[in-house]
Write a protein that holds these residues in place. Sequence first.
Motif, PDB file in Angstrom:
ATOM      1  N   PRO A 123     -67.213 -49.705 -76.555  1.00  0.00           N
ATOM      2  CA  PRO A 123     -68.189 -49.100 -77.465  1.00  0.00           C
ATOM      3  C   PRO A 123     -69.549 -49.790 -77.532  1.00  0.00           C
ATOM      4  CG  PRO A 123     -66.024 -49.127 -78.494  1.00  0.00           C
ATOM      5  CD  PRO A 123     -65.907 -49.929 -77.226  1.00  0.00           C
ATOM      6  N   ARG A 124     -69.674 -50.987 -77.017  1.00  0.00           N
ATOM      7  CA  ARG A 124     -70.989 -51.627 -77.026  1.00  0.00           C
ATOM      8  C   ARG A 124     -72.006 -50.849 -76.192  1.00  0.00           C
ATOM      9  NH1 ARG A 124     -68.820 -57.670 -75.936  1.00  0.00           N
ATOM     10  NH2 ARG A 124     -67.142 -56.446 -75.001  1.00  0.00           N
ATOM     11  N   ARG A 125     -71.513 -49.979 -75.324  1.00  0.00           N
ATOM     12  CA  ARG A 125     -72.403 -49.153 -74.511  1.00  0.00           C
ATOM     13  C   ARG A 125     -73.043 -48.033 -75.311  1.00  0.00           C
ATOM     14  NH1 ARG A 125     -68.901 -46.350 -72.119  1.00  0.00           N
ATOM     15  NH2 ARG A 125     -69.466 -44.312 -72.922  1.00  0.00           N
ATOM     16  N   TRP A 126     -72.334 -47.526 -76.315  1.00  0.00           N
ATOM     17  CA  TRP A 126     -72.710 -46.257 -76.946  1.00  0.00           C
ATOM     18  C   TRP A 126     -74.151 -46.223 -77.429  1.00  0.00           C
ATOM     19  CZ3 TRP A 126     -67.789 -45.708 -80.519  1.00  0.00           C
ATOM     20  CH2 TRP A 126     -66.646 -45.575 -79.695  1.00  0.00           C
ATOM     21  N   ALA A 127     -74.568 -47.244 -78.156  1.00  0.00           N
ATOM     22  CA  ALA A 127     -75.914 -47.243 -78.726  1.00  0.00           C
ATOM     23  C   ALA A 127     -76.995 -47.453 -77.676  1.00  0.00           C
ATOM     24  CB  ALA A 127     -76.028 -48.328 -79.800  1.00  0.00           C
ATOM     25  N   ASN A 128     -76.595 -47.824 -76.463  1.00  0.00           N
ATOM     26  CA  ASN A 128     -77.559 -48.118 -75.400  1.00  0.00           C
ATOM     27  C   ASN A 128     -77.687 -46.996 -74.376  1.00  0.00           C
ATOM     28  OD1 ASN A 128     -78.328 -51.094 -75.892  1.00  0.00           O
ATOM     29  ND2 ASN A 128     -76.108 -51.115 -76.040  1.00  0.00           N
ATOM     30  N   ASP A 129     -76.883 -45.932 -74.507  1.00  0.00           N
ATOM     31  CA  ASP A 129     -76.950 -44.805 -73.571  1.00  0.00           C
ATOM     32  C   ASP A 129     -78.159 -43.914 -73.868  1.00  0.00           C
ATOM     33  OD1 ASP A 129     -74.771 -45.301 -71.965  1.00  0.00           O
ATOM     34  OD2 ASP A 129     -73.364 -44.116 -73.151  1.00  0.00           O
ATOM     35  N   PRO A 130     -78.723 -43.240 -72.843  1.00  0.00           N
ATOM     36  CA  PRO A 130     -78.471 -43.525 -71.421  1.00  0.00           C
ATOM     37  C   PRO A 130     -79.418 -44.609 -70.931  1.00  0.00           C
ATOM     38  CG  PRO A 130     -79.877 -41.614 -71.623  1.00  0.00           C
ATOM     39  CD  PRO A 130     -79.596 -42.079 -73.026  1.00  0.00           C
ATOM     40  N   SER A 131     -78.941 -45.453 -70.067  1.00  0.00           N
ATOM     41  CA  SER A 131     -79.782 -46.511 -69.510  1.00  0.00           C
ATOM     42  C   SER A 131     -79.874 -46.355 -68.008  1.00  0.00           C
ATOM     43  CB  SER A 131     -79.217 -47.881 -69.886  1.00  0.00           C
ATOM     44  OG  SER A 131     -80.053 -48.914 -69.428  1.00  0.00           O
ATOM     45  N   ASP A 132     -78.730 -46.378 -67.346  1.00  0.00           N
ATOM     46  CA  ASP A 132     -78.685 -46.153 -65.902  1.00  0.00           C
ATOM     47  C   ASP A 132     -77.848 -44.903 -65.665  1.00  0.00           C
ATOM     48  OD1 ASP A 132     -78.039 -46.164 -63.143  1.00  0.00           O
ATOM     49  OD2 ASP A 132     -78.355 -48.330 -63.047  1.00  0.00           O
ATOM     50  N   ILE A 133     -78.504 -43.839 -65.266  1.00  0.00           N
ATOM     51  CA  ILE A 133     -77.805 -42.555 -65.145  1.00  0.00           C
ATOM     52  C   ILE A 133     -76.884 -42.496 -63.933  1.00  0.00           C
ATOM     53  CG2 ILE A 133     -79.596 -41.280 -66.386  1.00  0.00           C
ATOM     54  CD1 ILE A 133     -80.620 -40.324 -63.639  1.00  0.00           C
ATOM     55  N   GLY A 134     -76.865 -43.556 -63.127  1.00  0.00           N
ATOM     56  CA  GLY A 134     -75.970 -43.584 -61.976  1.00  0.00           C
ATOM     57  C   GLY A 134     -74.580 -44.106 -62.292  1.00  0.00           C
ATOM     58  N   ALA A 135     -74.327 -44.486 -63.554  1.00  0.00           N
ATOM     59  CA  ALA A 135     -73.022 -45.024 -63.928  1.00  0.00           C
ATOM     60  C   ALA A 135     -72.020 -43.908 -64.182  1.00  0.00           C
ATOM     61  CB  ALA A 135     -73.156 -45.901 -65.170  1.00  0.00           C
ATOM     62  N   VAL A 136     -70.834 -44.040 -63.589  1.00  0.00           N
ATOM     63  CA  VAL A 136     -69.749 -43.068 -63.755  1.00  0.00           C
ATOM     64  C   VAL A 136     -68.482 -43.848 -64.085  1.00  0.00           C
ATOM     65  CG1 VAL A 136     -68.340 -41.306 -62.627  1.00  0.00           C
ATOM     66  CG2 VAL A 136     -70.787 -41.482 -62.085  1.00  0.00           C
ATOM     67  N   ARG A 137     -67.727 -43.392 -65.088  1.00  0.00           N
ATOM     68  CA  ARG A 137     -66.539 -44.135 -65.485  1.00  0.00           C
ATOM     69  C   ARG A 137     -65.236 -43.426 -65.114  1.00  0.00           C
ATOM     70  NH1 ARG A 137     -70.489 -45.897 -68.066  1.00  0.00           N
ATOM     71  NH2 ARG A 137     -70.942 -43.849 -68.967  1.00  0.00           N
ATOM     72  N   PHE A 138     -64.191 -44.241 -64.990  1.00  0.00           N
ATOM     73  CA  PHE A 138     -62.857 -43.726 -64.684  1.00  0.00           C
ATOM     74  C   PHE A 138     -61.832 -44.544 -65.454  1.00  0.00           C
ATOM     75  CE2 PHE A 138     -63.778 -47.072 -61.659  1.00  0.00           C
ATOM     76  CZ  PHE A 138     -62.587 -47.761 -61.513  1.00  0.00           C
ATOM     77  N   PHE A 139     -60.598 -44.062 -65.517  1.00  0.00           N
ATOM     78  CA  PHE A 139     -59.522 -44.777 -66.197  1.00  0.00           C
ATOM     79  C   PHE A 139     -58.858 -45.757 -65.236  1.00  0.00           C
ATOM     80  CE2 PHE A 139     -59.680 -40.905 -68.828  1.00  0.00           C
ATOM     81  CZ  PHE A 139     -59.791 -41.490 -70.081  1.00  0.00           C
ATOM     82  N   GLY A 140     -58.761 -47.007 -65.652  1.00  0.00           N
ATOM     83  CA  GLY A 140     -58.025 -47.995 -64.886  1.00  0.00           C
ATOM     84  C   GLY A 140     -56.580 -48.065 -65.333  1.00  0.00           C
TER      85      GLY A 140
END
Length: 462
Positions: free
Chosen positions: A169-186
């Motif tokens: 969740p530390r990302r949430w307030a900083n979005d969007p920053s780098d639009i090339g980021a894509v996430r997946f489930f590990g």
Amino acid sequence: MTEYTDRQGHTHALPDAAAEAQVRADDRAHVFHSWSAQGLIDPLPVAAGEGSTFWDYEGNAYLDFSSQLVNLNLGHQHPDLVASIQQQAGRLATIQPAIASDVRGELARLIAEVAPDGFEKVFFTNGGAEANEYAVRMARQVTGRRKVLSMYRSYHGSTSTAISLTGDPRRWANDPSDIGAVRFFGPYLYRSPFHSETLEQESERALAHLEQTILLEGPSTIAAIIIETVVGTNGVLVPPPGYLQGVRELCDRFGILYIADEVMVGFGRLGEWFGIDAFGARPDLITFAKGVNSGYVPLGGVVISDRVAEFFDRTAFPGGLTYSGHPLACAAGVATFEVFRRDGILERVRDLGERIVEPTLRGWVESHPSVGEVRGRGLFWAVELVRDKETREPLVPFNAAGADAAPMGAFAAAAKKAGVWPFVHFNRTHIAPPLVISEDDLVRGLSVIDEALTVADAYTTS
């Protein structure tokens, strides 16, 4: 005045109450703290540290079971690291990175010697976030592609690209920053998003999911996949057998670079120089920081495979830092290698992890209704706390704050009152003491955590 005794048996006086009051006043009036609402925090003033212990101004001692931010691998005030910085400062305190430095070159060589075969070059940064930023920049330059895949449960730093790649969740307030980021489930068998029942199933299904993500995003658009070798703050998630090898195969098949984020687990935390050594994985780029010199002076970097380094033989690398490979930081890094080898640090981490930590924590699963699962390796473990073992309901909700987080706050307060400073995140407590902790202190600290878990037990429903 209050006193404390160091590891050599020498007694030292701690500053008095007036000094503590000044520290508190200066901090509250002028220091802007990270990840915090400034008016809702009350940071503990720390007066001294020694080995695995630090003291507040009232003389209360705390076993540092978080190694500060899982970086203080050789503990507080290690005499060899302190001496190396003092000696370097007396000889050459700083030099810009475009000039060759003996201590910078020596540390780079030492890192290359313990890295996998085919890794000969090191680019130095000031910390782990920058290391990940520059590894991504290298991958994008080499491949000519933009996207980078990362896990949802991850943390890669708080600079622009690093925070975009972060999955918590530390990302949430900083979005969007780098639009090339894509996430997946590990992979995360205890809370499997793939409904797996075994580690083998989890590995196979997580890899199938990653492959589908690659195909749906477009393989020709993806520069890199970045993975914490063992996910750190977000759960000490140890990869199941075959998973990292499967990531390597997918990267090879689609021309994607594999970045191993070793900022937290590199330099001994798992009982290996690099965490990937424990899993037989082979990335293209390895990022590091924290344990390389225990954070005595800020330092991080990227270990670069030969095939990536060769790309920049005739192509300029578009990046640099004023303090890259700072001599004081590198001197502490060189001293770290000397201490590791002289004192058998890797061997003792494996021994303490296997002989003391693992059996103790596995016993907690049976003795505490709040302990749902324990997992880890070396001196890096997570204890996952639940309200109900059958349903696996977390002790506190995901990203809990305020009253919702009270059970974890009560657990942490009990540990601190008994003299152990714990690492807590969401519904977990992590076991990550300095690698130099004595066996007696390790056992004592685990005993304190064991007792504090009875506070968590009071919140269970089963």
